[in-house]
Design a protein around this motif. Sequence first.
Motif, PDB file in Angstrom:
ATOM      1  N   VAL A 154       0.910  -1.322   0.072  1.00  0.00           N
ATOM      2  CA  VAL A 154       0.124  -0.018   0.043  1.00  0.00           C
ATOM      3  C   VAL A 154       0.654   1.119   0.117  1.00  0.00           C
ATOM      4  CG1 VAL A 154      -2.087  -0.982   1.014  1.00  0.00           C
ATOM      5  CG2 VAL A 154      -0.177  -0.110   2.545  1.00  0.00           C
ATOM      6  N   ASN A 155       1.936   1.092  -0.622  1.00  0.00           N
ATOM      7  CA  ASN A 155       2.876   2.119  -0.782  1.00  0.00           C
ATOM      8  C   ASN A 155       3.318   2.809   0.796  1.00  0.00           C
ATOM      9  OD1 ASN A 155       2.982   1.695  -3.233  1.00  0.00           O
ATOM     10  ND2 ASN A 155       1.197   3.079  -3.716  1.00  0.00           N
ATOM     11  N   GLN A 172      -2.923   7.877   5.117  1.00  0.00           N
ATOM     12  CA  GLN A 172      -1.975   6.892   5.606  1.00  0.00           C
ATOM     13  C   GLN A 172      -2.697   6.145   6.382  1.00  0.00           C
ATOM     14  OE1 GLN A 172       0.999   9.339   7.612  1.00  0.00           O
ATOM     15  NE2 GLN A 172       2.391   8.956   5.951  1.00  0.00           N
ATOM     16  N   ARG A 175      -4.625   3.701   4.353  1.00  0.00           N
ATOM     17  CA  ARG A 175      -3.769   2.650   3.658  1.00  0.00           C
ATOM     18  C   ARG A 175      -3.409   1.644   4.471  1.00  0.00           C
ATOM     19  NH1 ARG A 175      -0.819   4.752  -1.011  1.00  0.00           N
ATOM     20  NH2 ARG A 175      -1.358   6.771  -1.530  1.00  0.00           N
ATOM     21  N   VAL A 206      -5.983   7.240  -3.296  1.00  0.00           N
ATOM     22  CA  VAL A 206      -6.547   5.892  -2.614  1.00  0.00           C
ATOM     23  C   VAL A 206      -7.178   5.152  -3.558  1.00  0.00           C
ATOM     24  CG1 VAL A 206      -7.749   5.005  -0.615  1.00  0.00           C
ATOM     25  CG2 VAL A 206      -6.152   6.961  -0.104  1.00  0.00           C
ATOM     26  N   LEU A 209      -4.780   3.384  -5.723  1.00  0.00           N
ATOM     27  CA  LEU A 209      -4.158   2.276  -5.076  1.00  0.00           C
ATOM     28  C   LEU A 209      -5.398   1.092  -5.139  1.00  0.00           C
ATOM     29  CD1 LEU A 209      -2.152   0.955  -2.959  1.00  0.00           C
ATOM     30  CD2 LEU A 209      -3.267   1.901  -1.386  1.00  0.00           C
TER      31      LEU A 209
END
Length: 339
Positions: A154-155, A172, A175, A206, A209
């Motif tokens: 999720v980077n 964050q 994620r 997001v 992602l």
Amino acid sequence: MAENQNVKDEREILIKVRNLKTWYPVKKGLLKRTAGYVKAVDDVSLDVYKGEILGVVGESGCGKTTLGKSILQLIKPYSGQVLYGTGEGEDLMTMKKKELDMMRSKMQIVFQDPYSSLNPAFTIFRSMQEPLLRFGMKNKAERKAKIASLLEAVNLPADYMERYPNEFSGGQRQRIGIARALSVSPEFIVCDEAVSALDVSIQAQVLQLLKDLKEKYGLTYMFITHDLSVVEYISDRIVVMYLGHIVEAADTEELFENTLHPYTQALLSAIPIADINMRRKRIPLQGDVPSPVNPPSGCPFHPRCPKCMDICRKERPKPVTIYRNGKPHMTCCHLVEAE
Ligand code: SF4
């Protein structure tokens, strides 16, 4: 209007929802007699195709979150079937707790506010290892390696696992919520207003992602949101809910280009569009969604519908499916029945 009804839909179905009702009893008096029901989800049937992103939209209070939680059996529905798996599928509604617990690794949920599902007193490692422990990963080094790989997916840097939730931004934390949902290798994820609390620029990251993860892991999503722009961007197909019912369902492009239901038309007319030539005429929605305890007679949308006819007050419209290029477009409206 109808065409190609005989073209067979080749898409593989992962979840079949049949006549699902999630009703809550309304108790009254000293003896707490059941005086009626709040019909949060009322007789919903739908298919979720394997590998698709199915958007579920509607105003707040229309039953979309209850539908997602009922499919996952996080809320126990009153009646109906939820058949999970390609082929005939297994009915989650009749499963014993132990079987259902095993199925939970295949079905996960990502909430709007991941902060509520992360214990502020626990490091990310401690919160994320909990589902891994539940599904039998006893070795701590293995759990650490798995969590590191999930955070990277999720980077996020792997060493974030040693930090606490309050050290992260909303994006964050979302994620991390997604990484946690992925930890048990699910097939199906319900994203419940998963980007609604984020700034627009973070939303876009997001959403991208989620799309990337879907391709990487072969996931299927049910994406619940009140935001039509978000659902248009991310969904392959959309169902529109009103007062516990599905009132329209079609592939995203078809739904936006050939909107059939007046409720959907009103929702779409409210999407802000920068290009002045592309703007739709705004159709104002009068009042709020009525109470599901005492829904209106006939078509549940009739008290707010600008196209309401006499029949709409008396008779509930039946679902009508038309086909374009072999793809179904379903709606419940007397206007379409009449065509
Ligand atoms: Fe409006 Fe009637 Fe259609 Fe309901 S059935 S959406 S009230 S036109």
